[in-house]
Write a protein that holds these residues in place. Structure first.
Motif, PDB file in Angstrom:
ATOM      1  N   GLU A 131      -7.878 -30.750 -34.602  1.00  0.00           N
ATOM      2  CA  GLU A 131      -6.853 -30.786 -33.727  1.00  0.00           C
ATOM      3  C   GLU A 131      -7.311 -30.447 -32.372  1.00  0.00           C
ATOM      4  N   ILE A 132      -6.976 -30.882 -31.213  1.00  0.00           N
ATOM      5  CA  ILE A 132      -7.251 -30.756 -30.047  1.00  0.00           C
ATOM      6  C   ILE A 132      -6.160 -30.041 -29.307  1.00  0.00           C
ATOM      7  N   LEU A 133      -6.699 -29.062 -28.645  1.00  0.00           N
ATOM      8  CA  LEU A 133      -5.738 -28.014 -27.890  1.00  0.00           C
ATOM      9  C   LEU A 133      -6.230 -28.044 -26.435  1.00  0.00           C
ATOM     10  N   VAL A 134      -5.427 -28.121 -25.440  1.00  0.00           N
ATOM     11  CA  VAL A 134      -5.727 -27.891 -24.140  1.00  0.00           C
ATOM     12  C   VAL A 134      -4.920 -26.801 -23.100  1.00  0.00           C
ATOM     13  N   ASP A 135      -5.490 -26.407 -22.264  1.00  0.00           N
ATOM     14  CA  ASP A 135      -4.802 -25.470 -21.408  1.00  0.00           C
ATOM     15  C   ASP A 135      -3.885 -26.338 -20.346  1.00  0.00           C
ATOM     16  N   ARG A 136      -3.120 -25.635 -19.385  1.00  0.00           N
ATOM     17  CA  ARG A 136      -2.162 -26.237 -18.549  1.00  0.00           C
ATOM     18  C   ARG A 136      -2.953 -27.130 -17.508  1.00  0.00           C
ATOM     19  N   GLY A 137      -4.053 -26.766 -17.281  1.00  0.00           N
ATOM     20  CA  GLY A 137      -4.652 -27.494 -16.261  1.00  0.00           C
ATOM     21  C   GLY A 137      -5.054 -29.056 -16.592  1.00  0.00           C
ATOM     22  N   ILE A 138      -5.004 -29.177 -17.920  1.00  0.00           N
ATOM     23  CA  ILE A 138      -5.193 -30.480 -18.482  1.00  0.00           C
ATOM     24  C   ILE A 138      -4.149 -31.060 -18.883  1.00  0.00           C
ATOM     25  N   SER A 139      -3.135 -30.410 -19.686  1.00  0.00           N
ATOM     26  CA  SER A 139      -1.983 -30.806 -20.301  1.00  0.00           C
ATOM     27  C   SER A 139      -1.050 -31.380 -18.889  1.00  0.00           C
ATOM     28  N   SER A 140      -1.367 -30.856 -17.941  1.00  0.00           N
ATOM     29  CA  SER A 140      -0.403 -31.247 -16.743  1.00  0.00           C
ATOM     30  C   SER A 140      -0.700 -32.785 -16.268  1.00  0.00           C
ATOM     31  N   ARG A 141      -1.958 -33.044 -16.742  1.00  0.00           N
ATOM     32  CA  ARG A 141      -2.418 -34.510 -16.219  1.00  0.00           C
ATOM     33  C   ARG A 141      -2.454 -35.452 -17.131  1.00  0.00           C
ATOM     34  N   LEU A 142      -2.783 -34.890 -18.552  1.00  0.00           N
ATOM     35  CA  LEU A 142      -2.677 -35.832 -19.701  1.00  0.00           C
ATOM     36  C   LEU A 142      -1.790 -35.300 -20.874  1.00  0.00           C
ATOM     37  N   ASP A 143      -0.826 -36.147 -21.375  1.00  0.00           N
ATOM     38  CA  ASP A 143       0.020 -35.744 -22.245  1.00  0.00           C
ATOM     39  C   ASP A 143      -0.464 -35.509 -23.678  1.00  0.00           C
ATOM     40  N   ASP A 144      -0.006 -34.752 -24.639  1.00  0.00           N
ATOM     41  CA  ASP A 144      -0.665 -34.485 -25.825  1.00  0.00           C
ATOM     42  C   ASP A 144      -0.930 -35.831 -26.608  1.00  0.00           C
ATOM     43  N   ALA A 145      -0.018 -36.670 -26.470  1.00  0.00           N
ATOM     44  CA  ALA A 145      -0.068 -38.085 -27.142  1.00  0.00           C
ATOM     45  C   ALA A 145      -1.409 -38.771 -26.694  1.00  0.00           C
ATOM     46  N   ALA A 146      -2.009 -38.490 -25.797  1.00  0.00           N
ATOM     47  CA  ALA A 146      -3.239 -38.998 -25.288  1.00  0.00           C
ATOM     48  C   ALA A 146      -4.235 -38.812 -26.227  1.00  0.00           C
ATOM     49  N   TRP A 147      -4.332 -37.723 -26.875  1.00  0.00           N
ATOM     50  CA  TRP A 147      -5.360 -37.126 -27.765  1.00  0.00           C
ATOM     51  C   TRP A 147      -5.126 -37.723 -29.436  1.00  0.00           C
ATOM     52  N   GLN A 148      -3.851 -38.319 -29.705  1.00  0.00           N
ATOM     53  CA  GLN A 148      -3.565 -38.587 -31.120  1.00  0.00           C
ATOM     54  C   GLN A 148      -4.610 -39.602 -31.640  1.00  0.00           C
ATOM     55  N   ALA A 149      -5.106 -40.623 -31.137  1.00  0.00           N
ATOM     56  CA  ALA A 149      -5.812 -41.869 -31.525  1.00  0.00           C
ATOM     57  C   ALA A 149      -7.067 -41.246 -31.738  1.00  0.00           C
ATOM     58  N   ILE A 150      -7.708 -40.260 -30.978  1.00  0.00           N
ATOM     59  CA  ILE A 150      -8.944 -39.668 -30.896  1.00  0.00           C
ATOM     60  C   ILE A 150      -8.827 -38.638 -32.185  1.00  0.00           C
ATOM     61  N   VAL A 151      -7.778 -38.016 -32.394  1.00  0.00           N
ATOM     62  CA  VAL A 151      -7.915 -37.099 -33.717  1.00  0.00           C
ATOM     63  C   VAL A 151      -7.618 -37.682 -34.800  1.00  0.00           C
ATOM     64  N   GLU A 152      -7.033 -38.822 -34.946  1.00  0.00           N
ATOM     65  CA  GLU A 152      -6.814 -39.598 -36.070  1.00  0.00           C
ATOM     66  C   GLU A 152      -8.057 -40.296 -36.414  1.00  0.00           C
ATOM     67  N   ALA A 153      -8.981 -40.653 -35.778  1.00  0.00           N
ATOM     68  CA  ALA A 153     -10.180 -41.203 -35.876  1.00  0.00           C
ATOM     69  C   ALA A 153     -11.248 -40.169 -36.348  1.00  0.00           C
ATOM     70  N   PHE A 154     -11.429 -38.946 -35.648  1.00  0.00           N
ATOM     71  CA  PHE A 154     -12.098 -37.852 -36.011  1.00  0.00           C
ATOM     72  C   PHE A 154     -11.754 -37.678 -37.569  1.00  0.00           C
ATOM     73  N   THR A 155     -10.439 -37.182 -37.764  1.00  0.00           N
ATOM     74  CA  THR A 155      -9.987 -36.989 -39.110  1.00  0.00           C
ATOM     75  C   THR A 155     -10.467 -37.776 -40.315  1.00  0.00           C
ATOM     76  N   ALA A 156     -10.481 -39.104 -39.999  1.00  0.00           N
ATOM     77  CA  ALA A 156     -10.942 -40.223 -40.999  1.00  0.00           C
ATOM     78  C   ALA A 156     -12.508 -39.882 -41.057  1.00  0.00           C
ATOM     79  N   GLN A 157     -13.146 -39.609 -40.152  1.00  0.00           N
ATOM     80  CA  GLN A 157     -14.526 -39.416 -40.324  1.00  0.00           C
ATOM     81  C   GLN A 157     -15.001 -38.202 -41.068  1.00  0.00           C
ATOM     82  N   VAL A 158     -14.120 -37.045 -40.851  1.00  0.00           N
ATOM     83  CA  VAL A 158     -14.406 -35.842 -41.599  1.00  0.00           C
ATOM     84  C   VAL A 158     -13.955 -36.249 -43.208  1.00  0.00           C
TER      85      VAL A 158
END
Length: 205
Positions: A137-164
């Motif tokens: 899981e990737i968690l971010v504070d407001r300074g990041i979430s205000s500029r990047l939607d949570d969906a931006a991390w989804q593909a990265i999380v999925e790729a990392f999960t597959a590697q784990v």
């Protein structure tokens, strides 16, 4: 389960340091062997097995007296409890939603405990992995979430999960940090030098 060696941990720390030189994000990584020991799950399954197995055998064969039945149940419970405590078995006894719920709770606790919500620019970012649960899981504070939607991390999380899941945790961290860095450099470029939080990989064994 073997967590990353000191040499591998240094590789993760170096990757974080490179990213933080080019972005205002404060990145912290956490690797947990498991999110919970799930003792209650092991005892629950052992109790069910102790109730069902000796009783079923007695119904089929009718050869156990009350004393022997009780002894068989206790023996089954003790042996099953020990067997189900083995991590490789325990994980398979737990429904995925429960595993992910426990891992998600631990990730949020780590976000708070490590002070990621107290950075100067509210730019804390946590990359969290629970190996036994195969959870990322990737968690971010407001300074990041205000500029990047949570969906931006989804593909990265999925790729990392597959590697784990493939046992490639180190490469997963390095690839994830690099991919996150590319997004952060575009949307949250460095404005001045800062390093409010440690770059080391936090290990929860």
């Amino acid at each position: 389960m073997t967590l990353l060696s000191e040499s591998e941990q240094r590789q993760v720390a170096a990757a974080i340091e490179r990213i933080e030189r080019e972005t205002d994000a404060e990145l912290v990584t956490v690797l947990a062997a498991r999110a919970d020991d799930y003792t209650y799950i092991s005892l629950l399954w052992a109790g069910l097995l102790a109730l069902l197995l000796p009783g079923s055998l007695n119904l089929i064969g009718g050869w156990l007296g009350a004393g022997h039945l009780l002894l068989a149940q206790w023996t089954t419970f003790i042996l099953a409890s020990l067997l189900f405590r083995l991590p490789a078995i325990t994980t398979r006894l737990i429904p995925r939603p429960i595993r992910h719920w426990r891992a998600g709770n631990l990730a949020r606790r780590q976000f708070i405990e490590l002070g990621l919500h107290h950075t100067e620019a509210q730019s804390g970012m946590l990359i969290f992995v629970a190996e036994a649960e195969r959870y990322v899981e990737i968690l971010v504070d407001r300074g990041i979430s205000s500029r990047l939607d949570d969906a931006a991390w989804q593909a990265i999380v999925e790729a990392f999960t597959a590697q784990v899941k493939r046992g490639e945790t180190l490469q997963g961290f390095l690839s994830c940090i690099e991919a996150c860095g590319a997004l952060l450099k575009e949307h949250l470029p460095a404005t001045h030098e800062r390093n409010e939080l440690p770059d080391r990989l936090v290990i929860l064994s």
